[in-house]
Design an enzyme around this catalytic site. Structure first.
Site, PDB file in Angstrom:
ATOM      1  N   LYS A 109       0.855  -1.192   0.000  1.00 50.25           N
ATOM      2  CA  LYS A 109       0.000   0.000   0.000  1.00 50.25           C
ATOM      3  C   LYS A 109       0.886   1.237   0.000  1.00 50.25           C
ATOM      4  O   LYS A 109       1.701   1.417   0.904  1.00 50.25           O
ATOM      5  CB  LYS A 109      -0.890   0.028   1.240  1.00 50.25           C
ATOM      6  CG  LYS A 109      -1.863  -1.145   1.369  1.00 50.25           C
ATOM      7  CD  LYS A 109      -2.642  -1.056   2.680  1.00 50.25           C
ATOM      8  CE  LYS A 109      -3.607  -2.218   2.834  1.00 50.25           C
ATOM      9  NZ  LYS A 109      -4.366  -2.152   4.111  1.00 50.25           N
ATOM     10  N   GLY A 141      -7.428  -3.740   2.336  1.00 43.80           N
ATOM     11  CA  GLY A 141      -8.527  -3.593   3.274  1.00 43.80           C
ATOM     12  C   GLY A 141      -8.043  -3.432   4.702  1.00 43.80           C
ATOM     13  O   GLY A 141      -6.847  -3.484   4.987  1.00 43.80           O
ATOM     14  N   LYS A 196      -4.724   6.590   3.022  1.00 49.87           N
ATOM     15  CA  LYS A 196      -5.147   6.476   4.426  1.00 49.87           C
ATOM     16  C   LYS A 196      -3.952   6.479   5.367  1.00 49.87           C
ATOM     17  O   LYS A 196      -4.062   6.901   6.523  1.00 49.87           O
ATOM     18  CB  LYS A 196      -6.002   5.232   4.625  1.00 49.87           C
ATOM     19  CG  LYS A 196      -5.352   3.907   4.218  1.00 49.87           C
ATOM     20  CD  LYS A 196      -4.622   3.219   5.323  1.00 49.87           C
ATOM     21  CE  LYS A 196      -3.960   1.937   4.860  1.00 49.87           C
ATOM     22  NZ  LYS A 196      -3.247   1.231   5.945  1.00 49.87           N
ATOM     23  N   ASP A 249     -10.462   0.903   5.842  1.00 49.96           N
ATOM     24  CA  ASP A 249      -9.027   0.948   6.094  1.00 49.96           C
ATOM     25  C   ASP A 249      -8.628   2.258   6.765  1.00 49.96           C
ATOM     26  O   ASP A 249      -7.730   2.292   7.612  1.00 49.96           O
ATOM     27  CB  ASP A 249      -8.267   0.771   4.781  1.00 49.96           C
ATOM     28  CG  ASP A 249      -6.936   0.055   4.975  1.00 49.96           C
ATOM     29  OD1 ASP A 249      -6.567  -0.221   6.125  1.00 49.96           O
ATOM     30  OD2 ASP A 249      -6.265  -0.230   3.967  1.00 49.96           O
ATOM     31  N   ARG A 260       1.060   1.666  12.590  1.00 46.20           N
ATOM     32  CA  ARG A 260       2.384   2.291  12.606  1.00 46.20           C
ATOM     33  C   ARG A 260       2.314   3.762  12.213  1.00 46.20           C
ATOM     34  O   ARG A 260       3.020   4.593  12.771  1.00 46.20           O
ATOM     35  CB  ARG A 260       3.321   1.533  11.657  1.00 46.20           C
ATOM     36  CG  ARG A 260       3.564   0.091  12.069  1.00 46.20           C
ATOM     37  CD  ARG A 260       4.677  -0.534  11.274  1.00 46.20           C
ATOM     38  NE  ARG A 260       4.356  -0.707   9.866  1.00 46.20           N
ATOM     39  CZ  ARG A 260       3.787  -1.796   9.357  1.00 46.20           C
ATOM     40  NH1 ARG A 260       3.468  -2.797  10.145  1.00 46.20           N
ATOM     41  NH2 ARG A 260       3.552  -1.904   8.065  1.00 46.20           N
ATOM     42  N   VAL A 284       8.226  -0.532   8.643  1.00 44.84           N
ATOM     43  CA  VAL A 284       8.024   0.544   7.674  1.00 44.84           C
ATOM     44  C   VAL A 284       6.686   1.228   7.943  1.00 44.84           C
ATOM     45  O   VAL A 284       5.670   0.572   8.164  1.00 44.84           O
ATOM     46  CB  VAL A 284       8.039  -0.016   6.239  1.00 44.84           C
ATOM     47  CG1 VAL A 284       7.676   1.066   5.232  1.00 44.84           C
ATOM     48  CG2 VAL A 284       9.419  -0.582   5.909  1.00 44.84           C
ATOM     49  N   GLU A 286       4.491   3.384   5.734  1.00 48.37           N
ATOM     50  CA  GLU A 286       4.427   3.830   4.345  1.00 48.37           C
ATOM     51  C   GLU A 286       3.965   5.277   4.203  1.00 48.37           C
ATOM     52  O   GLU A 286       4.338   5.963   3.259  1.00 48.37           O
ATOM     53  CB  GLU A 286       3.501   2.916   3.536  1.00 48.37           C
ATOM     54  CG  GLU A 286       4.051   1.523   3.275  1.00 48.37           C
ATOM     55  CD  GLU A 286       5.104   1.490   2.172  1.00 48.37           C
ATOM     56  OE1 GLU A 286       5.497   2.568   1.683  1.00 48.37           O
ATOM     57  OE2 GLU A 286       5.542   0.381   1.816  1.00 48.37           O
TER      58      GLU A 286
END
Length: 338
Positions: A109, A141, A196, A249, A260, A284, A286
């Protein structure tokens, strides 16, 4: 069904465990592939991924493979290939799999950093560049890896323009504890999954500053409007963003304690630097890496995304957390529109 998951991080491991468990459809042969040989040996000896999913043991049927140079051999005889890697690693994997004759799907993502162009790409756009003939899609999702691995109820969406890819993902992963819905709007599903993460940083900031539940609700709602505007401009269906990969999500990532990206916002609100916030995760986030690309794509399309813009300014150190909130609340009145 022979399934291989390429990448032994938290989410790849969780999905492999779920598909290989007794909860899944009988007859699946699942392989978890790790590029790093040292990690592979640790996984084999422990029969667990203690770094990313502590307390979760591997099902006895789960096979392990990997090491440098083993990819071509590992994917032979597979019916479905799953890429479970950060977006930064997906281009190379897609190039290696460009001639695959079976469905390929990714869990990644986010947006790639710009490569010979002014803005970064989502994974379906990367595939169009390097593996145009690949029958591919995305599984996305609202899902935390730990909960999927434990068999807690979860719902995902399998998105692809290819019906056989959607069908393969449903057959591979649908179970009594993991529902998989099919969707042909891969653009919308990928936009929702990427943006998101940026908005979850903003929500973590909001919660870290103790601005209250009213502020959180407003931020999530207006954040969904930003996601929808960008997605529609990129060719997505507006209704996709009221579904699992959009609203679902966003709510999970913006409010869940396992998020995170939310943790990054919380850390920034506590006065930590971005480097300190990212270092404390061990994984990570993102949203940190794709926030700038989100804003660049929006600007190129003439789309207004003030929350995302504020996150980028905050990550760049151009404004403080308090100034970011003041900038959003100080905007002039306007009608509520998507």
């Amino acid at each position: 069904m022979n399934i291989i998951v390429l990448g032994a991080g938290a989410w790849g491991t969780a999905l492999a465990v779920s598909a290989a468990s007794s909860r899944a459809a009988p007859g699946h042969q699942v392989t978890l592939w790790a590029r790093d040989a040292a990690q592979l040996e640790t996984l084999k000896s422990a029969r667990a991924n203690s770094r990313y999913l502590p307390g979760i043991s591997f099902p006895g049927s789960l096979k392990l493979a990997g090491g440098e140079g083993s990819l071509d051999e590992a994917v032979k005889g597979q019916d479905l290939i799953i890429i479970a890697a950060p977006v930064s690693a997906v281009r190379g994997l897609l190039q290696s799999l460009a001639n695959a004759s079976v469905p390929v799907a990714w869990l990644s993502k986010g947006f790639e950093a710009p490569v010979n162009q002014p803005f970064g790409l989502m994974v379906h756009e990367i595939r169009a560049q390097v593996a145009i003939n690949l029958r591919a899609g995305v599984l996305s999702g609202p899902s935390f890896a730990q909960e999927v691995a434990k068999g807690q109820p979860t719902a995902l969406v399998a998105a692809s323009e290819h019906a056989d890819v959607r069908d393969a993902l449903v057959r591979a992963f649908h179970s009594p504890t993991l529902r998989v819905y099919a969707n042909d709007d891969i653009v919308g599903v990928e936009v929702g999954g990427a943006v998101k993460n940026v908005l979850a940083i903003a929500t973590g900031l909001c919660d870290g500053l103790q601005l209250g539940l009213n502020a959180r609700a407003a931020l999530i709602t207006r954040g969904l409007a930003e996601i929808t505007r960008l997605g529609v401009a990129l060719g997505a269906k507006a209704e996709t963003f009221t579904g699992l990969s959009g609203l679902g999500d966003l709510v999970l990532t913006a409010t869940g304690d396992l998020s995170r990206n939310r943790k990054v916002g919380l850390a920034l609100a506590q006065g930590k630097t971005l480097a300190e916030a990212v270092a404390s995760l061990g994984h990570v986030a993102e949203g940190v890496y794709c926030a700038r690309t989100v804003v660049q794509r929006a600007a190129g399309l003439g789309i207004e995304m003030p929350i995302s813009q504020g996150v980028v300014a905050l990550l760049d150190g151009r404004i403080t957390p308090t100034e970011a909130v003041a900038a959003l609340m100080g905007r002039g009145p306007t009608a509520e529109v998507l």
